[in-house]
Design a protein around this motif. Structure first.
Motif, mmCIF file in Angstrom:
data_model
loop_
_atom_site.group_PDB
_atom_site.id
_atom_site.type_symbol
_atom_site.label_atom_id
_atom_site.label_comp_id
_atom_site.label_asym_id
_atom_site.label_seq_id
_atom_site.Cartn_x
_atom_site.Cartn_y
_atom_site.Cartn_z
ATOM 1 N N SER A 96 -28.873 -30.839 -51.544
ATOM 2 C CA SER A 96 -28.311 -29.882 -50.595
ATOM 3 C C SER A 96 -28.436 -28.453 -51.084
ATOM 4 O O SER A 96 -28.652 -28.188 -52.270
ATOM 5 C CB SER A 96 -26.833 -30.212 -50.339
ATOM 6 N N THR A 98 -26.260 -24.670 -50.300
ATOM 7 C CA THR A 98 -25.084 -24.091 -49.648
ATOM 8 C C THR A 98 -24.988 -22.596 -49.943
ATOM 9 O O THR A 98 -25.469 -22.111 -50.968
ATOM 10 C CB THR A 98 -23.790 -24.761 -50.136
ATOM 11 N N ALA A 142 -24.635 -24.661 -44.790
ATOM 12 C CA ALA A 142 -25.012 -25.718 -45.737
ATOM 13 C C ALA A 142 -26.149 -26.530 -45.130
ATOM 14 O O ALA A 142 -26.285 -26.607 -43.907
ATOM 15 C CB ALA A 142 -23.817 -26.619 -46.052
ATOM 16 N N VAL A 144 -28.386 -30.325 -45.755
ATOM 17 C CA VAL A 144 -28.878 -31.496 -46.473
ATOM 18 C C VAL A 144 -30.399 -31.403 -46.408
ATOM 19 O O VAL A 144 -30.998 -31.568 -45.346
ATOM 20 C CB VAL A 144 -28.370 -32.808 -45.863
ATOM 21 N N PHE A 164 -25.214 -27.808 -41.686
ATOM 22 C CA PHE A 164 -23.793 -28.085 -41.518
ATOM 23 C C PHE A 164 -23.031 -26.765 -41.445
ATOM 24 O O PHE A 164 -23.454 -25.757 -41.998
ATOM 25 C CB PHE A 164 -23.241 -28.881 -42.713
ATOM 26 N N LEU A 171 -20.007 -30.551 -46.604
ATOM 27 C CA LEU A 171 -20.863 -31.562 -47.234
ATOM 28 C C LEU A 171 -20.036 -32.587 -48.003
ATOM 29 O O LEU A 171 -20.284 -33.784 -47.933
ATOM 30 C CB LEU A 171 -21.855 -30.888 -48.175
ATOM 31 N N CYS A 172 -19.053 -32.084 -48.759
ATOM 32 C CA CYS A 172 -18.204 -33.001 -49.529
ATOM 33 C C CYS A 172 -17.465 -33.961 -48.614
ATOM 34 O O CYS A 172 -17.358 -35.162 -48.886
ATOM 35 C CB CYS A 172 -17.215 -32.210 -50.386
ATOM 36 N N ASN A 174 -18.425 -34.915 -45.651
ATOM 37 C CA ASN A 174 -19.419 -35.824 -45.096
ATOM 38 C C ASN A 174 -19.737 -36.970 -46.042
ATOM 39 O O ASN A 174 -19.989 -38.096 -45.601
ATOM 40 C CB ASN A 174 -20.690 -35.047 -44.776
ATOM 41 N N SER A 391 -30.016 -38.352 -39.795
ATOM 42 C CA SER A 391 -29.028 -37.279 -39.814
ATOM 43 C C SER A 391 -28.330 -37.172 -38.464
ATOM 44 O O SER A 391 -28.861 -37.577 -37.428
ATOM 45 C CB SER A 391 -29.699 -35.937 -40.137
#
Length: 418
Positions: A96, A98, A142, A144, A164, A171-172, A174, A391
């Motif tokens: 990822s 961010t 962010a 992926v 995101f 992300l965390c 998710n 995704s």
């Protein structure tokens, strides 16, 4: 080799590859604080412990199997992998990018250019693959970028490039982790990171998809029909079906004023279940399906009875000017008798979106577009072999691709009443 979005390639097959390095590059103003990281995921697509999130603050995991560091030359950061040290329990590793506190400072991925990731054979210094991404991103903070995943005992790489909102916290969330609130020293107060649940994040992705497809003002009732024949047992037990419910609920939240997802399950019998909502979707599958003794499970498939019940609900029991968007998940093909039901329902304000998962050939569903005898084309079919790995962005793009076309034609033909 330059990769394109959604491409899957073999990384280790046919190669004596022991050490892999994933190198990230980008161009941006120095005001933007950009970080690369990765998530070590189990078969449930989740980090099983905090240490499985590797970034500058936790630069090593799996006894040195995965390490984070700076890169040389034009590359910004790198993640190194010693493949022999990565345990069998690791199903995939998601990479990822961010922007730190991007939303707070008004910085977004549209402010970053020339984003790429390279896969390097670390022992030979040979570049294996390169993936350039980000041209379609806007207000996300962010991404992926892609994922390394196991397949038949080898490692493959899947290019994703999905954005995101909510930065690192999103992300965390998710991937099953929780970001603790930070505390500022002057003055002493709690500064909360964006506390967005996975359903909130998915609703935002649906909203972006609707904006791209010019469907922001569309209202519809949303139904989900789930195959529960014998071949689906593993997907119910490993959490994949629960994920499907949550992902489709996000669509219902954007289409339906009541934010309600109607749910059916079927094998050779069918059941109309309690609707799923944002208040009670957690553990929905376990509570309402797996632990429900009144439901017939894991028999053979027979679609027409459940399809007729869907039609009955939306056109007789709950007649409405709102159309119904019905997503139908199946993993083994369908009986030919569905053709008659689809033709008969073409005069109804109801659209069937069939989703085939797994390796079946789906011969009947592939013929939907050429099916005769309908006033409007009221059904579409997409095939997603591994629904757990696609995704959210790509899933919603495919799910909502045909529905707006049907809405226009059905309205013109007065199938939908204004």
């Amino acid at each position: 080799m330059l990769l394109t979005k959604g491409q899957k390639v073999d990384v280790t097959k046919g190669k004596a590859l022991s050490n892999l390095r994933v190198q990230f590059g980008w161009s941006a103003d120095d005001k933007l604080s950009i970080d690369a990281s990765c998530f070590v995921l189990s078969g449930n697509n989740r980090c099983e412990k905090d240490e499985d999130f590797i970034f500058y603050g936790n630069p090593a995991a799996l006894n040195g199997g995965v390490t984070h560091g700076q890169a040389s030359g034009q590359d910004k950061e790198a993640i190194s992998l010693c493949l022999s040290k990565i345990p069998e329990s690791t199903a995939r590793i998601a990479f990822s990018l961010t922007i730190h506190e991007g939303e707070k400072h008004g910085y977004y991925m549209q402010d970053v250019s020339n984003m790429y990731v390279k896969l390097i054979d670390a022992d030979r210094g040979e570049e294996l693959f390169r993936y350039e991404y980000g041209a379609d991103l806007s207000k996300e903070t962010a991404i992926v970028v892609g994922e390394l995943y196991r397949h038949n005992g080898e490692w493959k790489f899947n290019t994703i490039g999905s954005g995101f909102f909510g930065g690192l916290a999103s992300l965390c969330t998710n991937f099953g982790l929780v970001i603790e609130p930070e505390i500022e020293q002057e003055p002493v107060e709690v500064v909360k990171q964006p506390n967005l649940s996975s359903i909130d994040l998915r609703k935002k992705i649906v909203q972006i998809t609707l904006e791209k497809k010019k469907m922001v003002n569309v209202a519809a009732r949303v139904g989900l029909v789930l195959d529960i024949s014998g071949s689906m047992q593993l997907l119910y037990k490993n959490g994949t079906v629960q994920e499907v419910v949550e992902r489709i609920l996000a669509v219902a939240c954007q289409f339906d004023d009541n934010a309600t997802l109607d749910v059916w399950i079927y094998d050779n019998e069918f059941s109309r279940l309690k609707a799923a909502t944002e208040r009670d979707f957690d553990q929905y599958v376990v509570k309402n399906i797996i632990n429900n003794r009144d439901i017939h499970k894991f028999g053979r498939n027979n679609e027409p009875p459940v399809m007729k019940d869907v039609i009955r609900k939306y056109t007789e029991e709950e007649e409405s000017n709102l159309p119904a968007f019905v997503i139908f998940i199946n993993d083994g093909g369908v009986v030919k008798a569905i053709k008659k039901v689809i033709v008969e329902s073409s005069l109804k304000p109801l659209f069937w979106q069939f989703v085939g998962i797994g390796e079946s050939d789906f011969e009947v569903l592939k013929q939907l577009d050429t099916m005769e005898g309908r006033i409007v084309d009221n059904a579409n079919f997409i095939h997603i072999k591994d629904i757990a790995s696609i995704s959210d962005e790509e899933l919603y793009h495919q799910l909502l691709n045909e529905f707006p076309l049907w809405l226009k034609v059905a309205t013109d033909q007065r199938v939908i009443r204004k």
